[in-house]
Scaffold this active site. Structure first.
Site, PDB file in Angstrom:
ATOM      1  N   ASP A  73      44.471  42.542  40.225  1.00 18.71           N
ATOM      2  CA  ASP A  73      45.036  43.689  39.519  1.00 18.71           C
ATOM      3  C   ASP A  73      44.627  43.651  38.053  1.00 18.71           C
ATOM      4  OD1 ASP A  73      47.400  45.884  39.540  1.00 18.71           O
ATOM      5  OD2 ASP A  73      47.496  44.687  37.694  1.00 18.71           O
ATOM      6  N   TYR A 100      43.153  46.440  29.605  1.00 19.54           N
ATOM      7  CA  TYR A 100      43.321  44.989  29.553  1.00 19.54           C
ATOM      8  C   TYR A 100      42.099  44.293  28.940  1.00 19.54           C
ATOM      9  CZ  TYR A 100      47.352  45.270  32.773  1.00 19.54           C
ATOM     10  OH  TYR A 100      48.561  45.540  33.373  1.00 19.54           O
TER      11      TYR A 100
END
Length: 218
Positions: free
Chosen positions: A95, A100
Protein backbone atom coordinates in the site's frame (compact mmCIF):
# COMPACT_ATOMS: atom_id res chain seq x y z
CA UNK A 1 -3.47 11.77 -29.62
CA UNK A 2 -6.67 10.76 -31.45
CA UNK A 3 -10.03 10.48 -29.74
CA UNK A 4 -9.88 6.73 -30.12
CA UNK A 5 -6.63 6.48 -28.20
CA UNK A 6 -7.24 5.62 -24.55
CA UNK A 7 -5.12 6.70 -21.64
CA UNK A 8 -4.15 3.05 -21.20
CA UNK A 9 -2.54 3.04 -24.65
CA UNK A 10 -0.85 6.36 -23.96
CA UNK A 11 0.54 5.19 -20.62
CA UNK A 12 1.85 1.93 -22.05
CA UNK A 13 3.72 3.87 -24.71
CA UNK A 14 5.06 6.42 -22.23
CA UNK A 15 6.39 3.80 -19.85
CA UNK A 16 7.96 1.86 -22.68
CA UNK A 17 9.82 4.93 -23.90
CA UNK A 18 10.92 5.84 -20.39
CA UNK A 19 12.24 2.32 -19.89
CA UNK A 20 14.14 2.35 -23.17
CA UNK A 21 12.09 -0.49 -24.63
CA UNK A 22 11.19 -0.40 -28.27
CA UNK A 23 7.45 -1.04 -27.99
CA UNK A 24 4.76 -1.04 -25.34
CA UNK A 25 3.74 -4.56 -26.31
CA UNK A 26 7.24 -5.85 -25.68
CA UNK A 27 7.39 -3.99 -22.37
CA UNK A 28 4.04 -5.37 -21.27
CA UNK A 29 5.02 -8.93 -22.08
CA UNK A 30 8.35 -8.51 -20.31
CA UNK A 31 6.72 -7.11 -17.17
CA UNK A 32 3.56 -9.15 -16.94
CA UNK A 33 4.37 -12.56 -18.36
CA UNK A 34 4.47 -14.99 -15.48
CA UNK A 35 7.14 -17.01 -17.22
CA UNK A 36 9.55 -14.09 -16.91
CA UNK A 37 8.88 -13.35 -13.26
CA UNK A 38 11.05 -14.22 -10.30
CA UNK A 39 10.49 -17.41 -8.32
CA UNK A 40 7.01 -17.60 -6.77
CA UNK A 41 6.51 -16.29 -3.26
CA UNK A 42 6.25 -19.44 -1.19
CA UNK A 43 6.18 -18.31 2.46
CA UNK A 44 2.57 -18.56 3.62
CA UNK A 45 0.57 -16.71 6.27
CA UNK A 46 -3.17 -16.64 7.06
CA UNK A 47 -5.27 -14.92 4.40
CA UNK A 48 -8.58 -13.04 4.32
CA UNK A 49 -10.75 -11.73 1.51
CA UNK A 50 -10.10 -8.02 0.93
CA UNK A 51 -13.35 -6.08 1.15
CA UNK A 52 -15.65 -6.81 -1.78
CA UNK A 53 -12.82 -7.62 -4.19
CA UNK A 54 -13.15 -11.38 -3.95
CA UNK A 55 -9.36 -11.48 -3.69
CA UNK A 56 -7.73 -13.36 -0.82
CA UNK A 57 -4.52 -11.80 0.52
CA UNK A 58 -2.27 -12.30 3.59
CA UNK A 59 -3.45 -10.58 6.75
CA UNK A 60 -0.27 -8.47 6.90
CA UNK A 61 0.81 -5.97 4.27
CA UNK A 62 3.56 -3.40 3.78
CA UNK A 63 2.71 0.29 3.90
CA UNK A 64 4.80 2.91 2.13
CA UNK A 65 4.38 5.79 4.59
CA UNK A 66 5.59 6.49 8.09
CA UNK A 67 9.04 6.94 9.56
CA UNK A 68 10.78 4.40 7.35
CA UNK A 69 13.12 4.59 4.35
CA UNK A 70 10.13 3.71 2.14
CA UNK A 71 9.06 7.36 2.20
CA UNK A 72 12.48 9.00 2.45
CA UNK A 73 14.40 10.37 -0.49
CA UNK A 74 17.84 9.02 -1.38
CA UNK A 75 17.37 5.76 0.55
CA UNK A 76 17.06 3.42 -2.42
CA UNK A 77 19.14 0.58 -1.04
CA UNK A 78 17.40 0.48 2.33
CA UNK A 79 13.93 0.76 0.79
CA UNK A 80 14.58 -1.98 -1.77
CA UNK A 81 15.94 -4.26 0.97
CA UNK A 82 12.75 -3.77 3.03
CA UNK A 83 10.52 -4.58 0.06
CA UNK A 84 12.52 -7.66 -0.86
CA UNK A 85 12.47 -8.90 2.74
CA UNK A 86 8.70 -8.39 2.88
CA UNK A 87 8.33 -10.57 -0.21
CA UNK A 88 10.53 -13.25 1.35
CA UNK A 89 8.25 -13.26 4.41
CA UNK A 90 5.16 -13.82 2.29
CA UNK A 91 3.73 -10.31 2.11
CA UNK A 92 1.87 -9.68 -1.14
CA UNK A 93 -0.19 -6.56 -0.32
CA UNK A 94 1.70 -3.29 -0.85
CA UNK A 95 0.00 0.00 0.00
CA UNK A 96 1.34 3.40 -1.00
CA UNK A 97 0.12 6.79 -2.22
CA UNK A 98 1.00 9.51 -4.69
CA UNK A 99 1.91 11.74 -1.73
CA UNK A 100 4.23 9.28 0.04
CA UNK A 101 7.44 10.80 -1.26
CA UNK A 102 9.47 8.31 -3.36
CA UNK A 103 7.54 5.30 -2.02
CA UNK A 104 5.92 4.45 -5.37
CA UNK A 105 9.28 4.70 -7.10
CA UNK A 106 10.90 2.30 -4.64
CA UNK A 107 8.11 -0.25 -5.06
CA UNK A 108 8.46 0.14 -8.82
CA UNK A 109 12.07 -1.03 -8.59
CA UNK A 110 11.11 -4.43 -7.14
CA UNK A 111 7.47 -5.40 -7.62
CA UNK A 112 7.36 -5.64 -11.45
CA UNK A 113 9.41 -8.84 -11.14
CA UNK A 114 6.56 -10.34 -9.08
CA UNK A 115 3.61 -8.54 -10.67
CA UNK A 116 1.26 -11.51 -10.96
CA UNK A 117 1.88 -12.50 -7.35
CA UNK A 118 1.41 -9.16 -5.60
CA UNK A 119 -1.48 -6.79 -4.93
CA UNK A 120 -0.54 -3.13 -5.45
CA UNK A 121 -2.65 -0.37 -3.91
CA UNK A 122 -2.05 3.35 -4.15
CA UNK A 123 -4.05 6.51 -3.51
CA UNK A 124 -4.92 9.94 -4.88
CA UNK A 125 -5.60 12.99 -2.74
CA UNK A 126 -7.18 14.82 -5.69
CA UNK A 127 -10.92 15.43 -5.44
CA UNK A 128 -11.49 16.45 -9.06
CA UNK A 129 -11.48 14.23 -12.14
CA UNK A 130 -8.53 15.84 -13.95
CA UNK A 131 -6.34 16.04 -10.87
CA UNK A 132 -7.02 12.40 -10.06
CA UNK A 133 -6.10 11.39 -13.61
CA UNK A 134 -2.79 13.23 -13.39
CA UNK A 135 -1.91 11.43 -10.16
CA UNK A 136 -2.95 8.07 -11.60
CA UNK A 137 -0.73 8.54 -14.64
CA UNK A 138 2.24 9.45 -12.45
CA UNK A 139 1.58 6.56 -10.06
CA UNK A 140 1.49 4.00 -12.88
CA UNK A 141 4.79 5.27 -14.26
CA UNK A 142 6.50 5.35 -10.86
CA UNK A 143 5.20 1.89 -9.91
CA UNK A 144 6.37 0.60 -13.30
CA UNK A 145 3.10 -1.17 -14.03
CA UNK A 146 0.27 -0.79 -16.53
CA UNK A 147 -2.52 -1.34 -14.00
CA UNK A 148 -3.28 -1.03 -10.30
CA UNK A 149 -5.03 -3.66 -8.24
CA UNK A 150 -6.56 -0.96 -6.04
CA UNK A 151 -6.84 2.82 -6.44
CA UNK A 152 -8.10 4.69 -3.38
CA UNK A 153 -9.37 8.18 -2.56
CA UNK A 154 -6.90 9.34 0.08
CA UNK A 155 -7.81 10.70 3.53
CA UNK A 156 -11.38 11.84 2.85
CA UNK A 157 -12.29 13.95 5.88
CA UNK A 158 -15.16 16.34 5.17
CA UNK A 159 -18.64 16.18 3.68
CA UNK A 160 -17.69 18.97 1.29
CA UNK A 161 -14.98 16.70 -0.11
CA UNK A 162 -17.57 14.01 -0.77
CA UNK A 163 -19.72 16.56 -2.61
CA UNK A 164 -16.75 17.46 -4.84
CA UNK A 165 -15.76 13.83 -5.40
CA UNK A 166 -19.24 12.90 -6.57
CA UNK A 167 -19.89 16.04 -8.61
CA UNK A 168 -20.01 16.05 -12.42
CA UNK A 169 -16.25 16.54 -12.71
CA UNK A 170 -15.28 14.86 -9.45
CA UNK A 171 -12.72 12.16 -8.74
CA UNK A 172 -15.39 9.45 -8.81
CA UNK A 173 -15.60 10.02 -12.55
CA UNK A 174 -11.89 9.25 -12.87
CA UNK A 175 -12.43 6.03 -10.90
CA UNK A 176 -15.12 4.94 -13.35
CA UNK A 177 -13.07 5.85 -16.41
CA UNK A 178 -9.92 4.17 -15.14
CA UNK A 179 -11.81 0.98 -14.31
CA UNK A 180 -13.46 0.96 -17.75
CA UNK A 181 -10.01 1.26 -19.36
CA UNK A 182 -8.68 -1.54 -17.13
CA UNK A 183 -6.09 0.72 -15.53
CA UNK A 184 -7.46 -0.22 -12.12
CA UNK A 185 -9.18 -3.38 -10.89
CA UNK A 186 -10.82 -2.05 -7.72
CA UNK A 187 -11.56 1.28 -6.02
CA UNK A 188 -11.46 2.29 -2.37
CA UNK A 189 -11.87 5.15 0.08
CA UNK A 190 -9.59 5.87 3.04
CA UNK A 191 -9.69 8.07 6.13
CA UNK A 192 -7.81 8.81 9.32
CA UNK A 193 -10.13 10.20 11.99
CA UNK A 194 -13.61 10.66 10.47
CA UNK A 195 -15.47 7.31 10.35
CA UNK A 196 -18.82 9.04 9.78
CA UNK A 197 -17.50 10.62 6.58
CA UNK A 198 -16.15 7.28 5.37
CA UNK A 199 -19.53 5.70 6.13
CA UNK A 200 -21.22 8.39 4.03
CA UNK A 201 -18.80 7.72 1.19
CA UNK A 202 -19.62 4.01 1.30
CA UNK A 203 -23.33 4.84 1.13
CA UNK A 204 -22.84 7.10 -1.89
CA UNK A 205 -20.64 4.81 -4.00
CA UNK A 206 -19.98 1.04 -4.24
CA UNK A 207 -16.32 1.14 -3.23
CA UNK A 208 -14.64 -2.26 -3.14
CA UNK A 209 -12.57 -1.47 -0.04
CA UNK A 210 -12.16 1.01 2.78
CA UNK A 211 -9.05 1.75 4.82
CA UNK A 212 -9.18 3.30 8.28
CA UNK A 213 -6.79 3.68 11.19
CA UNK A 214 -7.14 1.35 14.15
CA UNK A 215 -4.75 1.73 17.07
CA UNK A 216 -4.14 -1.49 19.00
CA UNK A 217 -3.87 0.59 22.18
CA UNK A 218 -7.47 1.79 21.72
Amino acid sequence: MSGKTTRRTFLLTSVAVASGIASSAAWQQNRISASKERSPITTAMPERQLGNTGVSIPILGLGGAGKTPLSWGNHDAEAVAIIQRALELGIRYFDTAASYGPSEKYLGKVLPNYRQQVFIATKTAARDRDGAWRELERSLKRLNTDYLDLWQLHHVSFEQELDTIFSKNGAARALEEAKAQKLIRFSGITGHHEPDIIAQGLQRYPFDTTLVCINAAD
